[in-house]
Write an enzyme that holds these catalytic residues in place. Structure first.
Site: not given
Lengths: 304, 288
Positions: B38, B40, B66, B69-70, B87-88, B137, B185, B212
């Protein structure tokens, strides 16, 4: 421009990953370091019995100590996680599932599921949202007479004076101390952040838990701790407030409908939740029956 | 540096999309290759990776997903490397975690975001190095026993919540378990040791490589070294203080985790700069 209030004598000290201030009878210490190592996380997981949050700030700490009485109050991540439900969730725990859980489960187990599943084990249940109503830890055994008692509504000293805290007096000491963060596998976010400011007239702490579960709900739990240096005998006020609302209801407050970024901002979330009528966000909530809703104000008097 | 030409970049993106479209869901590559987890959008740390790992095309790179983002500088990453979807790389996730906002703020509309997320739909799901190392990932799926089953997944779409494509980008290993387990979850899996060994045996492979999951050390090895996590965003979100690593795979399958820390440019240009004067990491604020 002259300061509105006189700045009292105080001593600041700093070492790597730790800062402190001594002022009047108090010592306030803030420790911030990197996230816990794999070995520390394993030990924590074994001790708590639940998986640790993705970002676990095990070293971080906020501690305030009243030197004459030895009364010591602290905020740390391990204690906060002890308040997270381990085991099956019951009434009052406010347990939720992700928004698409039913669809997901059906796709995997329904009669029209095309995929034969291999052997599956049940995961040990726990509150995967890391919801905690943690309001700090009383650290010192020497605090023999310091118990939290309900505030008297008629006593003006038994509340947090917003007017005093809104005054732009000089901030003598400030720290932001993250305790944990988890992104719930892209289903939302769970944060616990502690902030402190030491002012010429007082110490003020805000510990804020915020939770977003996408398409399900928002939840927040604030703990504020306030001490006025002018109080005699020394008095500490602690106020906790819990809110909850359905996801859709908070989303309606977005400035731009297609930009969801504010929903990741704890300050935005708490502002929206606390601006709602009490019956909505502090009573009905998101209908989970979570016991953290509502407001509690307590005080403790320190006797050296 | 040449001036930034947005239209030229979009042309490049569309060209990249055509290349990606022809790729299989399982791409085969050969060592030597350097595997990156990742990122990011931590742009300076990506430059640091090229500094310590060598520049493309002199070093072959495999990125495990990934990318966005961020971070503060999502919008520039190199061509000529193999990219896996994380997943991003999804419309839903980037709308929440910053990439959408970043695109709108920098380019005045959501057009750039649309081009990027359309391109993400074409990123491959997995890579196999020298027929021995399976790279993905997130992790394994109860729907996938053989890698041939990955090849038939329809990947040209937004990442769904359920099914094998979701599992590949989202699932996590659980060293305390043997089998698959459903997360509390209510959706998603963890996979245990038995699952890992069976997958490797079925497919004649020796190792699973994934990203991940954040780890302080920058990498983690599980299941008697049959699965590794590689994490390549140091000081994640500019406040975790973690190390990062890239994994150098040599011909013959030898693996070396090259560990590194946050790039010095972050000090000058990152968000921590604004807050440098307070060791608590943030500017004092009159919170109530």
């Amino acid at each position: 421009m002259a300061a509105a209030v006189a700045v009292p004598e105080h001593k600041l000290s700093e070492s790597p990953n730790s800062r402190a201030i001594e002022i009047f009878d108090w010592t306030v210490t803030a420790k911030t370091g990197p996230i816990s190592s794999a070995a520390q996380c394993d030990a924590l997981q074994a001790s708590l019995g639940i998986p640790h949050p993705e970002m676990m700030f095990g070293y971080n700490l906020l501690q305030i100590k009243h030197r004459p009485s030895g009364w010591t109050y602290a905020f740390r991540s391990e204690d906060a996680l002890r308040g997270v439900k381990s085991g099956p969730l019951e009434d009052g725990d406010g347990g939720v599932k992700v928004g698409y859980a039913d669809t997901w489960l059906k796709s995997r187990t329904g009669a029209d599921s095309q995929i034969p599943l291999p052997q599956m084990v049940a995961t040990k249940p726990y509150d995967w949202t890391y919801t905690t109503t943690y309001a700090g830890s009383l650290d010192d055994a020497g605090s023999r007479n310091a118990q939290w008692t309900p505030a008297e509504p008629s006593n003006a000293h038994h509340s947090i004076p917003i007017a005093e805290l809104s005054r732009p007096d000089p901030i003598l000491f400030y720290a932001e101390i993250p305790l944990f963060d988890d992104e719930l596998h892209d289903n939302g976010a769970s944060h616990l952040l502690v902030r402190v400011r030491v002012m010429p007239t007082c110490i003020f702490i805000l510990s804020r838990f915020t939770l977003r579960v996408d398409n399900v709900l928002f939840r927040a739990h604030d703990t504020r701790v306030y001490h006025s240096f002018a109080s005699a005998p020394p008095l500490v006020v602690r106020e906790t407030r819990g809110w909850e609302a359905p996801h859709e209801r908070v989303k309606r407050a977005l400035p731009r409908r297609d930009d969801l970024m504010p929903l990741t901002d704890p300050n935005f979330i708490c502002k929206v939740l606390s601006d709602m009528p009490k019956e909505v966000s502090q009573e009905a909530g998101a209908g989970t029956g979570w016991r953290g809703l509502g407001t509690v104000v307590q005080v403790t008097t320190l006797q050296p | 540096m040449a001036p930034f030409d947005l239209d030229a970049c979009i042309q490049q993106l569309l060209h990249k999309q055509e290349v990606l479209m022809r790729e299989s869901n399982v791409v085969h590559v050969s060592a030597p290759v350097t595997v990156v987890g990742d990122i990011h959008g931590q742009f300076y740390d990506l430059i640091e990776i090229f500094r310590i790992g060598g520049y493309a095309p002199y070093t072959n790179y495999l990125f495990l997903g990934d990318y966005v983002d961020r971070g503060l500088f999502s919008l520039r990453y190199p061509d000529r490397v193999q990219l896996i979807r994380g997943n991003h790389e999804s419309r839903a996730v980037t709308q929440t975690y910053g990439f959408y906002t970043e695109c709108v703020r920098k380019y005045g509309s959501s057009r750039v975001w649309t081009y990027f997320t359309d391109m993400f739909d074409f990123l491959t799901l997995s890579v196999v190095i020298d027929d021995k190392i399976f790279c993905v990932h997130g992790g394994l799926s109860p729907s996938i026993h053989s890698i041939d089953q990955i090849k038939v997944v329809d990947r040209f779409r937004e990442i769904p919540h359920e099914g094998p494509m979701a599992d590949l980008v989202w699932s996590d290993p659980d060293p305390e378990k043997e089998d698959f387990a459903i997360s509390p979850r209510g959706a998603g899996y963890t996979f245990g040791s038995g699952v890992v060994y069976k997958f490797l045996e079925t497919n004649g492979m020796t190792h699973i490589l994934r990203a991940h999951q954040l780890c302080m050390e920058g990498y983690a090895s599980l299941f008697d070294n049959h699965l590794s996590t590689v994490w390549s965003a140091p000081n994640y979100c500019y406040r975790c203080g973690n190390s990062a690593s890239i994994l150098e795979v040599s011909p013959g399958g030898k693996m070396y985790f090259n560990v590194f820390e946050a790039a010095p440019e972050n000090e000058r240009d990152g968000p921590s700069q604004q807050a440098a004067q307070s060791a608590g990491g943030k500017l004092p604020e009159y919170f109530l």
